[in-house]
Structures are given as structure tokens and as C-alpha cells.
Design a protein around this motif. Sequence first.
Motif, short mmCIF file in Angstrom:
data_model
loop_
_atom_site.label_atom_id
_atom_site.label_comp_id
_atom_site.label_asym_id
_atom_site.label_seq_id
_atom_site.Cartn_x
_atom_site.Cartn_y
_atom_site.Cartn_z
N THR A 17 -2.94 -0.30 -4.99
CA THR A 17 -1.86 0.52 -5.53
C THR A 17 -1.09 -0.21 -6.62
O THR A 17 -0.66 0.39 -7.62
CB THR A 17 -0.90 0.97 -4.41
OG1 THR A 17 -1.64 1.76 -3.47
CG2 THR A 17 0.25 1.79 -4.94
N HIS A 20 -3.25 0.06 -9.69
CA HIS A 20 -3.28 1.43 -10.21
C HIS A 20 -2.01 1.75 -11.00
O HIS A 20 -2.07 2.26 -12.12
CB HIS A 20 -3.42 2.42 -9.07
CG HIS A 20 -4.71 2.30 -8.32
ND1 HIS A 20 -4.94 2.92 -7.13
CD2 HIS A 20 -5.84 1.60 -8.61
CE1 HIS A 20 -6.16 2.63 -6.70
NE2 HIS A 20 -6.73 1.83 -7.59
N ASN A 21 -0.86 1.42 -10.41
CA ASN A 21 0.40 1.77 -11.06
C ASN A 21 0.67 0.93 -12.30
O ASN A 21 1.47 1.33 -13.15
CB ASN A 21 1.55 1.67 -10.07
CG ASN A 21 1.63 2.86 -9.14
OD1 ASN A 21 1.44 3.99 -9.56
ND2 ASN A 21 1.89 2.62 -7.86
N SER A 22 0.00 -0.21 -12.41
CA SER A 22 0.21 -1.05 -13.60
C SER A 22 -0.30 -0.39 -14.87
O SER A 22 0.06 -0.78 -15.98
CB SER A 22 -0.48 -2.40 -13.40
OG SER A 22 -1.90 -2.31 -13.55
N LYS A 24 0.09 2.90 -15.54
CA LYS A 24 0.71 4.21 -15.70
C LYS A 24 2.04 4.20 -16.45
O LYS A 24 2.69 5.25 -16.57
CB LYS A 24 0.88 4.87 -14.33
CG LYS A 24 -0.45 5.10 -13.62
CD LYS A 24 -0.27 5.77 -12.26
CE LYS A 24 -1.61 5.98 -11.57
NZ LYS A 24 -1.48 6.63 -10.25
N GLN A 27 6.69 5.73 -15.32
CA GLN A 27 6.45 7.01 -14.66
C GLN A 27 7.74 7.79 -14.45
O GLN A 27 7.73 9.02 -14.46
CB GLN A 27 5.73 6.78 -13.33
CG GLN A 27 4.35 6.17 -13.52
CD GLN A 27 3.60 6.03 -12.22
OE1 GLN A 27 3.30 7.01 -11.54
NE2 GLN A 27 3.29 4.80 -11.86
N ALA A 61 0.95 7.21 -4.15
CA ALA A 61 2.24 6.73 -4.67
C ALA A 61 3.20 7.84 -5.07
O ALA A 61 4.18 7.60 -5.76
CB ALA A 61 2.02 5.78 -5.85
N GLN A 63 3.08 10.70 -6.94
CA GLN A 63 3.19 11.43 -8.21
C GLN A 63 2.94 12.93 -8.03
O GLN A 63 3.69 13.76 -8.57
CB GLN A 63 2.22 10.84 -9.24
CG GLN A 63 2.57 9.43 -9.67
CD GLN A 63 1.91 8.35 -8.81
OE1 GLN A 63 1.37 8.63 -7.74
NE2 GLN A 63 1.94 7.11 -9.28
N PHE A 87 6.81 2.60 -3.51
CA PHE A 87 6.80 3.01 -4.91
C PHE A 87 7.24 4.47 -5.04
O PHE A 87 8.05 4.81 -5.92
CB PHE A 87 5.41 2.82 -5.52
CG PHE A 87 5.35 3.10 -6.98
CD1 PHE A 87 5.51 2.08 -7.91
CD2 PHE A 87 5.14 4.39 -7.46
CE1 PHE A 87 5.47 2.34 -9.28
CE2 PHE A 87 5.10 4.66 -8.82
CZ PHE A 87 5.26 3.63 -9.73
N LEU A 91 10.33 5.89 -7.08
CA LEU A 91 10.06 6.80 -8.20
C LEU A 91 10.85 8.10 -8.05
O LEU A 91 11.36 8.63 -9.05
CB LEU A 91 8.56 7.09 -8.27
CG LEU A 91 8.09 8.00 -9.41
CD1 LEU A 91 8.45 7.40 -10.77
CD2 LEU A 91 6.58 8.23 -9.31
#
Length: 282
Positions: A17, A20-22, A24, A27, A61, A63, A87, A91
Amino acid sequence: MKKELHEANRLSWNAATVAHNSHKGDQAAFFRNGGSTLFPEETALLGDVKGLSVLHLQCNAGQDSLSIARLGAAVTGVDISDEAIAFATQLAAQSDISARFVRSDVYDHFRDAQARGERHDIVFCSYGTLCWLSDLSAWAHGVSQQLKPGGRFVFIDFHPFAMVFDPSWKFHFDYFNDAPVPEEGVGDYVSQSGDGLVPEGCERGVENFSNPHPSFEFSWGVGQVTTALSQAGLVIERLDEYPYANGWKPFEGMRDIGGRRMAPPEGMPRIPLMYSLVARKP
């Protein structure tokens, strides 16, 4: 139920995770500016959710959960990954979108939510979810228990038939596989798919990600899924298949045919790469 394998997957997802979020970017800004990560297929299957209670299983995460909440639903997102839920919670606060997130194995959540008497208008899950479930029957009964009478289960995922191929489109894996499949760990499929899975533009982020934690996947055919839900008391209202995969590029030569719908190379016969299902609780 193989809870020890679930625990291994939790550790693998925690590591993945972050990678992955690195990719995006910002956000929170994406959501504050009105962004949504839902594809048209999910939006159509969900329908008008304003004022409805939605349980988003294996929400990652968060979204998609926040995208649904923005449509007016009261959303609870559940995921096994500590990193994903932390996360998602952050977010939501940074995006000023109200949603509740719970860190739990999905089977534990079913037990705990039932004890609290929770019920929802919609239970939703999407993309790469069933392959992490070790007991399909227990999952289907949990979904049914979480629905109010007349409530709907809305599901979309990559087609299990597509999973028989290796990345070069060669037959490699058994469709009818009853044993857990050990993997090297959850990979960085976000980077692999580029802008396909990041509508605001994929950033470089973590490079050459190698997951230190192995993972274990489970194979469930379309027949097994529909039978399990039916035996749990749900009425299947529709089952659809799609000759493309939303956002994901798992195989060589996949091309965007519009709207980030990824199809096989030109000239290759069309096969089902995705399927969706809607079931109702009487």
C-alpha cells in the motif's frame, strides 16, 4: 478458514500500500477538486446511493469509498491492512469527505457487525477482492447478513478466466484450483498500469518495489461465486462480462480502448477480462 494466511496477506498489503500510494500524488487535492476514482461500470451498478448506507468490503486505501460517499451515501470501509485504513482515515479528513473506516479481517467484521446488529442498504466490493478470501461460503453468508431486506450486493472484479494466463498470454495457471497459491507478495500493480489506475496521472514514487512479505491467493470461479451467494439466500439479478479490464494492465500489449479500459492486443480474440454481479436480499 485459513486465518494464518490472511495474516500473511495483511503484512504483504501493508508494504504494498505504501508503494501504491506513492504513485498517486496529492490525493486529498484530487478529491477536494471533485475527483472520483469510480469507473462508469461501478457508478451504473450502484445507482442512486444518496441517503443509503453502504458497506465497502476490502476497501483498500479508501479512494473508491470516498468517491461513493461523495455521491451522498453513508459509507463504512473495511480492510485488513493497517496501512490502508490509516491512509483512508487521513485522506477522508484531508478531503473533507465523511466516511467511516474499520481495520479488520472481513470475516471478523461480519461477526462483530452482526453482534452490533448492523445492516446496510448496499454491500459493495470491487477489483481484486475475492482472490484474498479463503472461505467463499462464509463470505457469502456474511454479505447476506449485512444486508437489510431488499438490500443489494454490488460486485465487480477481474474475470477468473483471465487469471489462467501468464503475463505473455500463455496458459499457465489452473482455473479449477482448490489450493492456496503462494506468491512472492503483493506487487506494485499501480506502477505497472501507469495512468490506467491513477486518473490524475501516475507519479514515479517507489521504484523497483520488492515486497518483503509473501502472500497467498485463492481461486474462485464464476460458478462458485454465484452459487455461494445464492445458497446464502441472495437472488442474483444480473451477471455481466466485459472484454476489457478497467485500468489494469496485467498482460503484454494491452491497449487503452478509451476511458482507461484496457483490452488485449489488436487481432487477439476477445475474452472476458472482467465481470460484475448484482444480487438482492429478499
